[in-house]
Design a protein around this motif. Structure first.
Motif, short mmCIF file in Angstrom:
data_model
loop_
_atom_site.label_atom_id
_atom_site.label_comp_id
_atom_site.label_asym_id
_atom_site.label_seq_id
_atom_site.Cartn_x
_atom_site.Cartn_y
_atom_site.Cartn_z
N VAL A 49 5.12 -8.02 -10.43
CA VAL A 49 4.56 -7.64 -9.14
C VAL A 49 4.06 -6.21 -9.29
CG1 VAL A 49 5.05 -7.24 -6.69
CG2 VAL A 49 6.12 -9.17 -7.88
N ILE A 50 2.85 -5.96 -8.79
CA ILE A 50 2.30 -4.60 -8.78
C ILE A 50 2.10 -4.22 -7.32
CG2 ILE A 50 0.34 -3.13 -9.41
CD1 ILE A 50 -0.17 -5.07 -11.76
N VAL A 51 2.67 -3.09 -6.93
CA VAL A 51 2.56 -2.61 -5.55
C VAL A 51 1.88 -1.25 -5.54
CG1 VAL A 51 3.81 -2.03 -3.44
CG2 VAL A 51 4.72 -3.80 -4.97
N PHE A 52 0.81 -1.14 -4.78
CA PHE A 52 0.15 0.15 -4.55
C PHE A 52 0.70 0.71 -3.25
CE2 PHE A 52 -2.72 -2.00 -7.42
CZ PHE A 52 -3.03 -0.98 -8.31
N TRP A 53 1.10 1.96 -3.26
CA TRP A 53 1.78 2.58 -2.13
C TRP A 53 1.42 4.05 -2.06
CZ3 TRP A 53 5.70 6.36 -2.69
CH2 TRP A 53 5.95 6.74 -4.01
N ALA A 54 1.97 4.76 -1.09
CA ALA A 54 1.85 6.22 -0.97
C ALA A 54 3.14 6.74 -0.35
CB ALA A 54 0.65 6.61 -0.10
N SER A 55 3.56 7.92 -0.75
CA SER A 55 4.85 8.46 -0.30
C SER A 55 4.90 8.70 1.21
CB SER A 55 5.19 9.74 -1.05
OG SER A 55 4.23 10.74 -0.75
N TRP A 56 3.75 8.95 1.83
CA TRP A 56 3.71 9.24 3.26
C TRP A 56 3.54 7.98 4.13
CZ3 TRP A 56 -0.62 7.17 5.15
CH2 TRP A 56 -1.70 7.01 4.27
N CYS A 57 3.35 6.82 3.51
CA CYS A 57 2.99 5.58 4.21
C CYS A 57 4.19 4.97 4.94
CB CYS A 57 2.44 4.59 3.18
SG CYS A 57 2.24 2.91 3.78
N PRO A 58 4.14 4.90 6.29
CA PRO A 58 5.28 4.34 7.04
C PRO A 58 5.49 2.84 6.77
CG PRO A 58 3.46 4.89 8.53
CD PRO A 58 3.08 5.39 7.17
N VAL A 59 4.43 2.09 6.52
CA VAL A 59 4.59 0.67 6.22
C VAL A 59 5.29 0.50 4.87
CG1 VAL A 59 3.40 -1.54 5.89
CG2 VAL A 59 2.59 0.07 7.64
N GLU A 84 -2.00 7.63 -3.80
CA GLU A 84 -2.21 8.95 -3.19
C GLU A 84 -2.35 10.00 -4.29
OE1 GLU A 84 -3.00 12.00 -1.46
OE2 GLU A 84 -2.62 10.41 0.00
N PRO A 85 -3.52 10.60 -4.45
CA PRO A 85 -3.70 11.60 -5.51
C PRO A 85 -2.73 12.79 -5.40
CG PRO A 85 -5.82 10.96 -4.59
CD PRO A 85 -4.76 10.33 -3.73
N LYS A 86 -2.23 13.07 -4.20
CA LYS A 86 -1.33 14.21 -4.02
C LYS A 86 0.13 13.89 -4.38
CE LYS A 86 -4.21 16.29 -0.50
NZ LYS A 86 -4.35 16.64 0.92
N ASP A 87 0.45 12.62 -4.63
CA ASP A 87 1.81 12.26 -5.03
C ASP A 87 2.00 12.64 -6.50
OD1 ASP A 87 2.59 11.29 -2.58
OD2 ASP A 87 2.45 9.17 -3.13
N SER A 108 -1.32 9.16 -17.12
CA SER A 108 -1.31 9.33 -18.58
C SER A 108 -2.53 10.16 -18.96
CB SER A 108 -1.36 7.97 -19.27
OG SER A 108 -2.65 7.39 -19.12
N ASP A 109 -2.68 10.40 -20.24
CA ASP A 109 -3.88 11.10 -20.71
C ASP A 109 -5.13 10.25 -20.49
OD1 ASP A 109 -2.37 13.25 -21.52
OD2 ASP A 109 -2.28 12.62 -23.63
N LYS A 110 -4.94 8.93 -20.34
CA LYS A 110 -6.06 8.01 -20.22
C LYS A 110 -6.41 7.65 -18.79
CE LYS A 110 -4.90 5.99 -24.64
NZ LYS A 110 -4.60 4.80 -25.40
N ASP A 111 -5.42 7.71 -17.87
CA ASP A 111 -5.62 7.18 -16.53
C ASP A 111 -4.82 7.94 -15.49
OD1 ASP A 111 -7.33 5.11 -15.72
OD2 ASP A 111 -6.16 3.60 -16.78
N ARG A 112 -5.28 7.85 -14.25
CA ARG A 112 -4.58 8.39 -13.08
C ARG A 112 -4.29 7.22 -12.14
NH1 ARG A 112 -4.00 11.64 -16.12
NH2 ARG A 112 -4.89 13.68 -16.35
N PRO A 113 -3.13 7.22 -11.48
CA PRO A 113 -2.78 6.09 -10.61
C PRO A 113 -3.83 5.77 -9.55
CG PRO A 113 -0.84 7.40 -11.03
CD PRO A 113 -2.01 8.16 -11.61
N HIS A 114 -4.38 6.79 -8.89
CA HIS A 114 -5.36 6.50 -7.84
C HIS A 114 -6.65 5.90 -8.41
CE1 HIS A 114 -6.50 10.61 -9.00
NE2 HIS A 114 -7.72 10.29 -8.59
#
Length: 162
Positions: A49-59, A84-87, A108-114
């Protein structure tokens, strides 16, 4: 003159139309797990399972305890990616201390989560993708994933439920 307006529901429906769909393979990405190991579609444990989220997200905050219980019960890997790029790494790892079964994926050196979230074409958060052993998406959830629907999707992915 009336101007057309797209509400939240409209945006979600539009997002669903463009996101990675069931039957499609995962987009390529290369992120790090907390131990510094490179994680990519080819190296992930699957089904997953892959979940996209953000630390500030109430849901996300409301959904994570239930998702974590499913991860504990099924032993399926849950890869969580902050869109969230700021996480920062520190924010993500601190947040995940309450959810030890989750595998947070970091820059990583190759990718950013956002950037990975953009490749999946997710709009908002949380977005959850259930992946089978071949790396194909079998289900996606825009917004909160209900327990029964998630368990059904895991069955579709070939998971033997306890």
């Amino acid at each position: 003159m009336l101007k057309p307006r797209i509400g939240v529901v409209g945006l979600l429906l539009l997002g669903l139309a463009f996101a990675v769909q069931p039957g499609q393979r995962l987009p390529e990405f290369a992120l790090l797990d907390p131990k510094g190991n490179l994680v990519a579609p080819a190296t992930m444990r699957k089904p997953a399972v892959i979940v996209f989220w953000a630390s500030w997200c109430p849901v996300c905050k409301a959904e994570f305890p239930g998702l974590h219980r499913v991860a504990e019960e099924t032993k399926v890997p849950f890869y969580v990616i902050s869109r969230e790029p700021k996480d920062t790494k520190e924010v993500v790892l601190e947040y995940m201390r309450a959810f030890p079964r989750f595998i947070p994926l970091l820059a990583s050196d190759k990718d950013r989560p956002h950037e990975v979230a953009n490749r999946f074409k997710v709009v908002g958060q949380p977005w959850t993708f259930v992946v089978d052993a071949e790396g194909k998406v079998v289900a996606l959830f825009a917004g909160r994933a209900g327990r029964e629907a998630l368990l059904d999707a895991l069955l579709l992915a070939g998971v033997e439920l306890p």
